[in-house]
Design an enzyme around this catalytic site. Structure first.
Site, short mmCIF file in Angstrom:
data_model
loop_
_atom_site.label_atom_id
_atom_site.label_comp_id
_atom_site.label_asym_id
_atom_site.label_seq_id
_atom_site.Cartn_x
_atom_site.Cartn_y
_atom_site.Cartn_z
N LYS A 194 2.99 9.68 9.00
CA LYS A 194 2.63 8.99 10.26
C LYS A 194 3.52 9.38 11.45
CE LYS A 194 0.29 5.12 8.04
NZ LYS A 194 -1.08 4.91 8.39
N TYR A 237 0.85 -1.20 0.00
CA TYR A 237 0.00 0.00 0.00
C TYR A 237 0.87 1.24 0.00
CZ TYR A 237 -3.67 3.29 1.41
OH TYR A 237 -4.56 4.34 1.46
N ASP A 277 9.24 3.31 0.57
CA ASP A 277 8.08 3.91 1.22
C ASP A 277 8.15 3.56 2.70
OD1 ASP A 277 5.73 4.77 2.23
OD2 ASP A 277 4.43 3.78 0.76
#
Ligand code: PMP
Length: 448
Positions: free
Chosen positions: A283, A153, A255
């Site tokens: 995050k 993702y 990522d």
């Protein structure tokens, strides 16, 4: 009553206020949530507030939280140091659309952790970070295609939502996954700019690169696939990708939206000792404030100075720059990592012991502050293994069994993982394990 009916009935009894509040939310907001992942059956509990290691719902239930905002809260909730710093900034202005020095302070704090990072740009989310990193990678290489990993993702923009969670019947050949567009509204043609490869299979990646020589300009990888539990790279897979990217002239993007600052101070790049060209972040760098970043080697990032577009009104605003600088310099200290890593290992060992005692088939995959229980003994090394071996319904029993005892073991769904925050303590690990011990006999029966 069977296990699931019992757990669902208990959940409903405990959360009548949430059911009513969620019903009202559904009248105003599609699916009652701000991000579609957050809607689950029978209905999600509705949060009132959060502090430290705990969430509180509108019925007054307390949840010992190991979800930690989908991994965004390594500092825990409402960390006093972050709250104070950001509180001060509130009075000095929260948005300047002119340069300011906090930007450099936040960027420097990231550069100290990623040695390959010469320049950093801030964004407002992980989605924006990967979208821009892909653009920069394509601009630098002068090629239109990006290679991504099946089941990984990278956020919600069109290029990222290809083969993120392809249904079993549509996945195609394991070494040549089909390109499955996840959402209506994404032009099918988008898939013509993305190629998809399996995780942990260098030969398959190389064969795809050979077929698309001079087309693929960037390769993006979640170094640990945290979109599917905790799927770790094996046999120098990440270093092998580095070498392939060098050979084929491809920009290598890590990522690290979920792994960054979590698995070590310098993320997965430090943990696996591999140097990507670009890193994407979000995050946990922001201590629960909405922020993302991408950064990398000078010559790659310089395409921005040469005209590759990266704009945004809220990029690098002083509020989140202050949050990032405070989180990185004052909260996620060396001692904090020692603390979190020790608790992470205690939790993993405790699960292993309880499963062994009760004859539950399963194991824990963990890397320092992130971990997950997998109720299978089979290897899970890529998306196909996940589809094959993870019993999502069984996992749901475990999750609700924990939730009903006031322990939120990880975000809803078997594909997720727990986060240990700096505000967790030994007593919280004890409480978590006690809850698991309480449901272990019934889980063992259910599995038998
Ligand atoms: N990349 C990864 C690896 C992620 O886990 C996520 C979010 N879970 C994203 C990108 C997207 O981040 P955001 O939700 O902030 O857009």
């Amino acid at each position: 009553m069977d296990l699931w009916d019992d757990y669902e009935a208990t959940y409903r009894e405990r959360t009548a206020g949430s059911e009513a509040a969620f019903g009202r939310l559904q009248e105003d907001v599609p699916a009652g949530v701000a991000s579609t992942y957050r809607a689950w059956d029978p209905y999600p509990f509705v949060v009132d507030r959060a502090e430290g290691a705990y969430l509180y719902d509108v019925d007054g239930n307390e949840y010992l939280d190991f979800d930690m905002n989908n991994g965004a809260a390594m500092v825990g909730h409402a960390h006093p140091t972050v709250t104070e710093a950001v509180g001060d900034q509130l009075h000095d202005g929260t948005l300047f659309t002119h340069p300011h020095e906090l930007l450099g302070e936040a960027a420097s704090a990231l550069k100290e952790r990623w040695s390959m990072m010469d320049k950093v740009r801030f964004t407002n989310s992980g989605t924006e970070s990967t979208m821009h990193a892909m653009r920069v990678g394509r601009a630098y290489s002068g090629r239109d295609k990006v290679l991504k990993i099946e089941g990984a993702y990278h956020g919600v923009h069109d290029y990222a939502l290809i083969s993120k969670a392809a249904p079993k019947g549509q996945v195609g050949h394991p070494e040549r996954p089909n390109k499955v567009v996840e959402s209506d509204g994404i032009p099918a043609k988008t898939a013509e700019t993305v190629e998809v490869a399996p995780f942990n299979d260098l030969d398959a990646v190389e064969s795809i690169l050979e077929d698309h020589v001079n087309e693929i300009g960037a390769l993006i990888v979640e170094p640990i696939v945290l979109a599917k539990g905790v799927t770790q790279p094996y046999d120098d897979f990440l270093q092998g990708l580095r070498e392939l990217c060098d050979e084929y002239g491809i920009v290598y993007i890590f990522d690290e939206v979920k792994t960054g600052v979590k698995v070590t101070p310098g993320g997965a790049a430090e943990y696996y000792d591999v140097e990507p060209d670009l890193v994407t972040l979000a995050k946990s760098i922001g201590g629960n404030f909405p922020v993302g970043a991408f950064g990398g080697r000078e010559e790659v990032m310089s395409v921005i100075e040469d005209g590759t577009a990266h704009y945004g009104t809220y990029n690098g605003n002083p509020l989140v720059a202050r949050a990032v600088e405070t989180v990185l310099n004052d909260v996620l200290t060396e001692e904090a990592y020692d603390h979190v890593n020790r608790l992470g290992q205690r939790l993993a060992d405790g699960y292993e012991e309880i499963m062994a005692d009760h004859g539950i088939e399963g194991r824990v995959e963990n890397v320092n502050s992130v971990g997950m229980v997998l109720f299978t003994d089979e290897p899970v090394e890529d998306y196909r293994d996940y589809l094959e071996h993870i019993d999502v319904e069984f996992h749901e029993n475990y999750w609700f069994g924990m939730l009903n005892q006031g322990v939120l073991p990880h975000p809803h769904d078997a594909s997720q993982q727990w986060t240990i925050s700096v505000q967790h303590e030994d007593e919280h690990i004890d409480e978590h394990l006690e809850a698991f011990e309480n449901i272990a006999p019934r889980l063992a029966d259910e599995q038998a």
